[in-house]
Enzyme design. Structure first.
Site, PDB file in Angstrom:
ATOM      1  N   VAL A 168       4.037  -0.702   4.194  1.00 21.98           N
ATOM      2  CA  VAL A 168       2.662  -0.986   4.596  1.00 21.98           C
ATOM      3  C   VAL A 168       2.024  -1.885   3.545  1.00 21.98           C
ATOM      4  O   VAL A 168       2.070  -1.585   2.346  1.00 21.98           O
ATOM      5  CB  VAL A 168       1.842   0.308   4.763  1.00 21.98           C
ATOM      6  CG1 VAL A 168       0.415  -0.031   5.196  1.00 21.98           C
ATOM      7  CG2 VAL A 168       2.497   1.219   5.795  1.00 21.98           C
TER       8      VAL A 168
ATOM      9  N   LEU B  38       0.820  -1.214   0.000  1.00 20.75           N
ATOM     10  CA  LEU B  38       0.000   0.000   0.000  1.00 20.75           C
ATOM     11  C   LEU B  38       0.850   1.260   0.000  1.00 20.75           C
ATOM     12  O   LEU B  38       0.407   2.312  -0.465  1.00 20.75           O
ATOM     13  CB  LEU B  38      -0.927   0.010   1.222  1.00 20.75           C
ATOM     14  CG  LEU B  38      -1.966  -1.115   1.309  1.00 20.75           C
ATOM     15  CD1 LEU B  38      -2.747  -1.015   2.613  1.00 20.75           C
ATOM     16  CD2 LEU B  38      -2.918  -1.063   0.120  1.00 20.75           C
TER      17      LEU B  38
ATOM     18  N   GLY C 255       9.443   1.663   7.237  1.00 18.37           N
ATOM     19  CA  GLY C 255       8.770   0.406   6.965  1.00 18.37           C
ATOM     20  C   GLY C 255       7.902   0.451   5.731  1.00 18.37           C
ATOM     21  O   GLY C 255       7.749   1.484   5.073  1.00 18.37           O
TER      22      GLY C 255
ATOM     23  N   ASP D 107       4.669  14.331  15.116  1.00 19.26           N
ATOM     24  CA  ASP D 107       4.779  14.201  13.658  1.00 19.26           C
ATOM     25  C   ASP D 107       3.407  14.319  12.999  1.00 19.26           C
ATOM     26  O   ASP D 107       3.017  13.483  12.176  1.00 19.26           O
ATOM     27  CB  ASP D 107       5.435  12.868  13.299  1.00 19.26           C
ATOM     28  CG  ASP D 107       5.947  12.837  11.852  1.00 19.26           C
ATOM     29  OD1 ASP D 107       6.165  13.934  11.289  1.00 19.26           O
ATOM     30  OD2 ASP D 107       6.124  11.743  11.298  1.00 19.26           O
TER      31      ASP D 107
END
Length: 930
Positions: free
Chosen positions: A667, A659, A665, A778
């Protein structure tokens, strides 16, 4: 050879053995991870106990309160006593993870048990032709274990082998001789009677699990056998049935087992010898007698089928299998029993981790608050004492005349009352003749002295009450607050010097006072009410001149001690008093006492300040230790134990299509996991220890938060130890999947009302985080996700931390970063700044960078501009109130930024005004509403 010579059916025993080996191998692998985690946990608590001597114990009890914090659950009772692994929990977990699995075969009779054993091991190892009843049978317990060579021996359980000649030793055997299984009735050796037959075989199944065939009921009941094994091994109990129904003795035995042990049991109907092994299938409506009996005994229930299919929640339940080809369900049953054991152990261990981690976080709040507030308290104490000193000196200097008038007024009002009391006075220790004859001059002097004392004491009390009321406001405005502040400072210092005393403070308040001398000075000099009422040294000094004046009065011996004489003595004494001299004396001594008290107070406060200076240095060292070592290390252990719990309950998630990718990382789509559908899976491969620690803490904060409609739910985590072919370890975070992020939504185009609602949703989410003591750090377009109704949820708590756990590291996305982030000293107002930038995008309706930021060639250039005060430009479409809100949120002075509790109603008002206006004038934009 394993698998040869066994009864055959479709698929054979090989498939069952392989599945059982996989189940027990799966258990042993996860058990090894649990054992490793427990070892590391014990090592962690040992290190905490001995780190920096008693520093941790002294720091743990500081502070007076803590915010709710991530996870809640504070410690107010000594702290260090709770940062430990309770002995009973440690012993229970150690015992739990040391248990090895064991298949225990019970049954109606020996033939049924032996036949089942032969089927499981794929060999006709035990004879199945015994015809004696179970009650009269004397077969001993048989244990099958793994070894490289086949061997049969008699051994005392968990002890030693017996030297005994056995029939199996006389030559080759395929089936263990009957006489080796029997307990001889003529045997006089008690060790021989209780010994079990140990059979060592090189079978793959026995590598993973021991198999025990229970002795016959005639020798030992099933209940007694279970009693021996319950706290030594992890039992998987199988009950072999050879008859069409359970006998009454079978039912009684099973009933006792259920009442005492509550164990799930795998019931298996062994096939009749010489009959086709594949039993005819029953329809769903047909229920066997065995099924009905087990239903009555409450081993089976209607919510799972009689075939023994596993329940959806994977909780171990008893099963009944009446068809040989379904014996493979024993693998499912075993996996459920083993899984239940592992999940309970992992859950208990994770509870220890989370409990202590929450205490660490709460203590970090306490320590941070202590570091911030102690210097302010010391300064406040010094300032307030000085104000009190100056105020009291002004009273002494300016109110001498008032005191004189007050004394005159008091004497005037009390004169008649004093004279009457003196006339009726009964003297102590003096015998007065009833005829009123004169007494000795010595007795007369005693009488005069007692009358003087009466007048002094009554006048003392009356004048004191007047003086107290004249400075009454000082008690509330100065002394009360000053005393509370000083008490707090003394307590925290005392705890740091004598940690053990902190536990005794509820019993003896005086124990934790570090400066009794300082307290005595304050009570004498400043607590005016206490000083005058208690008749302290100050009172006696103030009224010494009164006594001297009265004693100078010349008396003429009266003819007799009568009421008139006593009245005359009292009247002369009162008239001899000089109000002006008394007032002058009071003020003079008051000033002297104040000066000495003030100097002593200042000296004691300097001593207290020096003590706190050293204590705060230790507290700061401990705070750093908690933030950078203890909490992250424990958080990683917590992540591992919780991930083990999740993978046991729900399995490893299946990765779908990618995605998106982030800095840390990837997703992926995940169709379903743990009953949640659909899901998003974030795969993170931490490159070093710091990232591991940050990820572990992030996971703890997210799991500690209660589900909130404005935050993306975290369903669980799984650690993939074989990621990338085993070259690295990945943490898989399974989260709620939403429709798109705000960046994509703005690119696609969103209506004004929708955008303003998103802004409200974001503020609500940030407010919730702040209420839990967390700072997101963030907030940006990509971290705001939208559902199909375009309602917003905040995600990616990768930089989210409690304020007390923040180390001052520079994190976040450059254009959303507040200037103070670059200094390393910041608080939750950085989220308000980031929201201001986010609100600029929301109001603009697009994702194009502000011109001031677009011109920056690098991150350093951008950061320098932000520090110098460069902010996004005002666009023509902006509403005046929206622009003012943006400017307020991104103010360079963090203290001037509005609280989100103020921002939220402002946003609601803007939304109500603009959207109502837009509905009345469809062509009207943001710029028309100014």
């Amino acid at each position: 050879m394993e698998g040869e010579g066994a009864p055959s059916w479709r698929g054979g025993p090989g498939g069952l053995i392989r599945e059982l080996c996989r189940s027990f191998g799966h258990y042993n692998r996860h058990l090894a991870r649990l054992q490793h985690n427990l070892r590391e946990t014990k090592k962690f608590f040992r290190d905490v106990k001995y780190s920096q001597g008693n520093l941790f114990a002294s720091g743990a009890a500081i502070g007076e309160g803590s915010p709710s914090g991530a996870g809640g659950g504070g410690t107010r009772d000594g702290g260090q006593n709770f940062i430990s692994f309770p002995r009973h929990e440690e012993e229970h977990l150690q015992q739990t993870v040391s248990w090895h699995p064991c298949l225990l075969i019970l049954g109606q009779n020996c033939n049924a048990k032996c036949q089942l054993l032969n089927i499981l091991l794929g060999e006709k190892l035990l004879p199945t032709t015994k015809i004696s009843s179970e009650e009269n049978c004397k077969r001993r317990r048989i244990r099958f274990t793994h070894g490289t060579q086949t061997r049969v021996s008699l051994a005392l359980p968990e002890q030693y082998e017996l030297v005994h000649m056995m029939a199996a030793h006389r030559g080759h055997w395929d089936t263990i001789p009957e006489e080796d299984l029997e307990i001889r009735g003529d045997s006089e050796d008690p060790a021989h009677r209780i010994a079990e037959l140990e059979v060592v075989l090189p079978y793959s199944l026995l590598k993973e699990v021991d198999v025990v065939v229970a002795p016959c009921r005639g020798f030992q009941s099933a209940e007694a056998t279970l009693e021996e094994y319950m706290n030594q091994v992890l039992l998987i109990v199988i009950f072999a049935i050879s008859e069409a129904e359970l006998s009454s003795s079978d039912e009684n035995e099973l009933r006792e087992i259920k009442e005492k042990f509550s164990l799930p049991i795998f019931f298996f109907k062994v096939p009749e010898s010489g009959v086709e092994l594949i039993s005819p299938k029953k329809t769903d409506n047909e229920k066997s007698s065995l099924y009905c009996q087990l239903m009555d005994l409450e081993y089976l229930s209607t919510n799972h089928c009689s075939c023994g299919a596993p329940s959806p929640d994977a909780v171990a339940q008893s099963m009944l299998v009446e068809q040989l080809e379904k014996l493979r369900l024993l693998s499912t049953f075993s996996r459920q029993v083993l899984q239940k054991h592992l999940v309970e152990a992992a859950t208990s261990l994770n509870e220890v981790h989370c409990r202590c981690l929450n205490i660490f976080i709460n203590q970090a709040f306490d320590m941070q608050r202590d570091l911030q507030i102690t210097p302010k308290r010391l300064e406040y104490t010094r300032r307030k004492e000085n104000e009190l000193y100056e105020s009291l000196m002004n009273i002494a200097n300016r109110k001498q005349e008032e005191m004189k008038d007050m004394i005159i007024e008091t004497l005037s009002n009390m004169k008649e009352e004093l004279l009457e009391d003196a006339a009726n006075m009964e003297f102590k220790d003096i015998i007065i003749p009833e005829n009123g004859e004169p007494v000795s001059s010595k007795d007369i002097k005693c009488c005069i002295k007692q009358i003087q004392e009466l007048i002094i004491s009554r006048l003392n009390q009356a004048v004191a009450n007047k003086l107290i009321s004249s400075v009454d406001y000082l008690r509330e405005s100065f002394v009360g607050t000053l005393e509370r502040c000083l008490k707090s400072l003394e307590e925290s210092w005392e705890v740091s010097v004598h940690p053990a005393r902190s536990l005794e403070k509820s019993k003896d308040v005086s124990v934790h006072i570090t400066s009794n001398y300082l307290k005595q000075i304050l009570n004498a000099a400043y607590h005016v009410e206490v000083t005058f009422h208690s008749g302290s040294t100050v009172t006696r000094m103030l009224w010494e001149q009164i006594k001297q004046i009265i004693q100078r009065i010349t008396w003429v011996s009266p003819p007799a001690i009568t009421s008139d004489w006593k009245r005359k003595v009292a009247q002369d004494a009162i008239e001899s008093l000089s109000a002006s001299k008394l007032a002058k004396s009071i003020c003079s001594q008051f000033r002297t006492r104040l000066n000495s008290s003030h100097e002593a107070f200042a000296a004691s406060l300097r001593q207290l300040e020096d003590g706190h200076s050293g204590r705060l240095e230790k507290t700061e060292d401990l705070w750093l230790k908690v933030r950078k070592d203890h909490a992250p290390r424990l958080a990683r252990l917590s992540l591992e134990s919780r991930s083990l719990q999740d993978v046991l309950l729900h399995g490893k998630p299946k990765l779908g299509r990618e995605l998106g990718r982030g800095q840390y990382g990837v997703v992926y789509l995940c169709d379903s996991w743990g009953g949640h559908f659909p899901c998003a899976l974030k795969s993170v491969v931490p490159p070093d220890e710091k990232h591991w620690n940050d990820l572990a803490l992030e996971f703890h904060y997210m799991r500690s938060l209660q589900s909130h409609e404005r935050l993306v739910d975290l369903h669980g985590s799984v650690i993939d130890y074989g990621y990338g072919g085993g070259s690295s370890i990945a943490v898989l975070l399974i989260m709620e999947r939403l429709h798109r992020d705000l960046y994509t939504g703005l690119k696609a185009g969103l209506e004004l009302e929708t955008r303003l609602q998103i802004a409200l949703d974001v503020v609500e989410g940030i407010r919730y985080l702040h209420s839990q003591g967390l700072v997101h750090r963030d907030i940006k377009l990509k971290n705001v996700l939208l559902d199909k109704k375009n309602r917003a949820k905040i995600t990616d708590l990768g930089f989210c931390k409690p304020e007390a756990m923040m180390s001052g590291s520079i994190v976040g996305t450059p254009i959303h970063m507040a200037p103070e982030l670059f200094t390393g000293k910041y608080d939750n107002s950085v989220d308000v700044y980031a929201f201001g930038i986010l609100f600029w995008y929301i109001c603009s309706g697009h994702v194009k960078l502000p011109e001031a930021f677009e011109r920056c060639a690098s991150k350093d250039h951008l950061w320098n501009n932000v520090r110098r005060g460069v902010r996004p430009e005002r666009l023509p479409v902006f509403d005046e109130e929206c622009w003012q809100l943006m400017e307020a949120c991104w103010d360079g002075d963090s203290s001037q930024r509005p609280l989100l509790g103020i921002v939220q109603p402002m946003l609601q008002g803007i939304m109500d005004r603009l959207c109502k206006s837009s509905s009345e004038h469809p062509n009207k934009g943001l710029d028309d509403s100014t």
